[in-house]
Design an enzyme around this catalytic site. Structure first.
Site, mmCIF file in Angstrom:
data_model
loop_
_atom_site.group_PDB
_atom_site.id
_atom_site.type_symbol
_atom_site.label_atom_id
_atom_site.label_comp_id
_atom_site.label_asym_id
_atom_site.label_seq_id
_atom_site.Cartn_x
_atom_site.Cartn_y
_atom_site.Cartn_z
ATOM 1 N N SER A 142 34.538 20.901 13.837
ATOM 2 C CA SER A 142 34.591 21.194 15.496
ATOM 3 C C SER A 142 34.670 19.745 15.869
ATOM 4 C CB SER A 142 33.541 22.216 15.968
ATOM 5 O OG SER A 142 33.883 22.099 17.299
ATOM 6 N N TYR A 155 25.122 25.577 17.829
ATOM 7 C CA TYR A 155 26.234 25.568 17.230
ATOM 8 C C TYR A 155 26.592 24.121 16.846
ATOM 9 C CZ TYR A 155 31.555 25.981 17.338
ATOM 10 O OH TYR A 155 32.686 26.055 17.026
HETATM 11 N N1 LIG Z 1 38.395 28.197 18.529
HETATM 12 C C1 LIG Z 1 38.157 27.289 18.807
HETATM 13 O O1 LIG Z 1 38.173 26.756 19.767
HETATM 14 C C2 LIG Z 1 37.387 26.342 17.799
HETATM 15 C C3 LIG Z 1 37.361 25.016 17.913
HETATM 16 C C4 LIG Z 1 36.541 24.283 16.829
HETATM 17 C C5 LIG Z 1 36.235 24.616 15.768
HETATM 18 N N2 LIG Z 1 36.355 26.107 15.679
HETATM 19 C C6 LIG Z 1 35.906 26.692 14.290
HETATM 20 O O2 LIG Z 1 36.995 27.596 13.785
HETATM 21 C C7 LIG Z 1 36.356 28.368 12.706
HETATM 22 C C8 LIG Z 1 37.163 29.638 12.911
HETATM 23 O O3 LIG Z 1 36.978 30.161 14.277
HETATM 24 P P1 LIG Z 1 38.255 30.927 15.106
HETATM 25 O O4 LIG Z 1 38.207 30.186 16.326
HETATM 26 O O5 LIG Z 1 39.416 31.211 14.294
HETATM 27 O O6 LIG Z 1 37.421 32.027 15.770
HETATM 28 P P2 LIG Z 1 37.439 33.703 15.180
HETATM 29 O O7 LIG Z 1 38.848 34.225 15.184
HETATM 30 O O8 LIG Z 1 36.345 34.296 15.765
HETATM 31 O O9 LIG Z 1 36.916 33.506 13.534
HETATM 32 C C9 LIG Z 1 35.677 33.352 13.209
HETATM 33 C C10 LIG Z 1 35.784 34.152 12.110
HETATM 34 O O10 LIG Z 1 34.281 34.445 11.210
HETATM 35 C C11 LIG Z 1 34.073 35.397 10.742
HETATM 36 N N3 LIG Z 1 32.728 35.569 10.694
HETATM 37 C C12 LIG Z 1 31.573 35.512 11.585
HETATM 38 N N4 LIG Z 1 30.471 35.793 11.252
HETATM 39 C C13 LIG Z 1 30.616 36.210 9.892
HETATM 40 C C14 LIG Z 1 29.584 36.647 9.026
HETATM 41 N N5 LIG Z 1 28.392 36.902 9.236
HETATM 42 N N6 LIG Z 1 30.241 36.751 7.758
HETATM 43 C C15 LIG Z 1 31.445 36.590 7.571
HETATM 44 N N7 LIG Z 1 32.391 35.917 8.405
HETATM 45 C C16 LIG Z 1 32.043 36.082 9.545
HETATM 46 C C17 LIG Z 1 34.752 36.461 11.676
HETATM 47 O O11 LIG Z 1 35.265 37.572 10.906
HETATM 48 P P3 LIG Z 1 34.398 38.994 11.046
HETATM 49 O O12 LIG Z 1 33.875 39.195 12.104
HETATM 50 O O13 LIG Z 1 35.342 39.964 10.518
HETATM 51 O O14 LIG Z 1 33.218 38.803 9.853
HETATM 52 C C18 LIG Z 1 35.981 35.757 12.293
HETATM 53 O O15 LIG Z 1 37.070 36.033 11.454
HETATM 54 C C19 LIG Z 1 34.803 28.484 13.160
HETATM 55 O O16 LIG Z 1 34.118 27.873 12.252
HETATM 56 C C20 LIG Z 1 34.837 27.824 14.451
HETATM 57 O O17 LIG Z 1 33.573 27.349 14.670
HETATM 58 C C21 LIG Z 1 36.883 26.827 16.514
#
Ligand SMILES: NC(=O)c1ccc[n+]([C@@H]2O[C@H](COP(=O)([O-])OP(=O)(O)OC[C@H]3O[C@@H](n4cnc5c(N)ncnc54)[C@H](OP(=O)(O)O)[C@@H]3O)[C@@H](O)[C@H]2O)c1
Length: 239
Positions: A142, A155
């Site tokens: 991130s 985080y």
């Molecule tokens: N959205 C943003 O603005 C942003 C910006 C920078 C970086 N990121 C990073 O991008 C990545 C993906 O996030 P996203 O934005 O696509 O959000 P998201 O749709 O909420 O995806 C996060 C995923 O992590 C999984 N997860 C959470 N806890 C878990 C656990 N204990 N075991 C297995 N899986 C788990 C969730 O699936 P389940 O609930 O089914 O387990 C979910 O599918 C993350 O690392 C986040 O930090 C996001």
């Protein structure tokens, strides 16, 4: 011939947001995809979408906070497809709270999902990649890996840690031909950003944009490794 034909990719957090977009794009590029996260019905919906498009995917319901499930994930992949080429450590989680009020249980979960699980999964797949002399490990970090922000201290610490792990791992395995990369997105329009956030979601990065960056790493020439890719929204989503 599709560029990733014959390859096997593990994608964590594959049921939503960036992980779903990465899974669909890697499948369209010819890779078989292992979909890992906790919510099995969301993973099954992604598998169906992949299969309807003519691709191959398997679902392995996995809680990344549990070491035995991490081992089971990698074992299941090797049993079914005898190999792994790419590990996309995408799953992530964090709860907004000031340090003084945050629950240590939430900190532990954030560190386990965002940092510890990627490190352990890397350790589990590396012997196969080293033996093959190729493949890639891509960590979705991130912009928080470069700058701190209030109410997100742990985080942020997890993402700084993931970037440090990425940089060190690259130095360690580069001579085997293994690509190691961190992708550092700013705001992406996914369920991670709460619906209540006072932001213009239409100005956020699309999950598909991050997926394109992952594919860029996997398709990059054997002579180079894009170790770090920062992606910022073109226009500010802040209202
Ligand atoms: N959205 C943003 O603005 C942003 C910006 C920078 C970086 N990121 C990073 O991008 C990545 C993906 O996030 P996203 O934005 O696509 O959000 P998201 O749709 O909420 O995806 C996060 C995923 O992590 C999984 N997860 C959470 N806890 C878990 C656990 N204990 N075991 C297995 N899986 C788990 C969730 O699936 P389940 O609930 O089914 O387990 C979910 O599918 C993350 O690392 C986040 O930090 C996001």
């Amino acid at each position: 011939m599709k560029p990733l034909a014959g390859k096997v990719a593990i994608v964590t957090g594959a049921g939503s947001g960036i992980g779903k977009a990465v899974s669909l794009l890697l499948s369209r590029s010819g890779s078989r995809v292992v979909l890992a996260a906790r919510n099995e019905s969301r993973l099954s919906a992604v598998r169906e979408e992949i299969e309807n498009g003519g691709g191959e995917a398997m679902v392995v319901a996995t809680d990344l906070t549990r070491d035995e499930e991490l081992e089971r994930l990698v074992n299941r992949v090797v049993e079914k497809w005898s190999s792994v080429d790419y590990l996309i450590n995408n799953a992530g989680w964090g709860k907004h709270a000031p340090v003084v009020k945050a629950k240590i249980k939430d900190w532990d979960e954030t560190l386990q999902v965002n940092l510890r699980a990627p490190m352990i999964l890397t350790k589990l797949v590396l012997p196969t990649l080293i033996q093959k002399g190729g493949g890639a490990i891509v960590n979705i970090a991130s912009i928080a890996a470069k700058m701190g922000g209030a109410n997100a201290a742990v985080y942020t610490a997890s993402k700084f840690g993931l970037l440090g792990f990425t940089q060190s791992l690259y130095e360690e395995v580069r001579e085997y031909g293994i690509k190691v990369a961190a992708i550092l997105p700013g705001f992406v329009d996914t369920p991670l950003i709460p619906a209540t956030a006072k932001m213009d979601r239409s100005k956020m990065i699309r999950p598909e944009d991050v997926a394109e960056a992952v594919l860029f790493v996997l398709n990059s020439s054997p002579a180079c490794c894009p170790v770090e890719i920062t992606i910022r929204p073109q226009r500010t989503p802040y209202l």
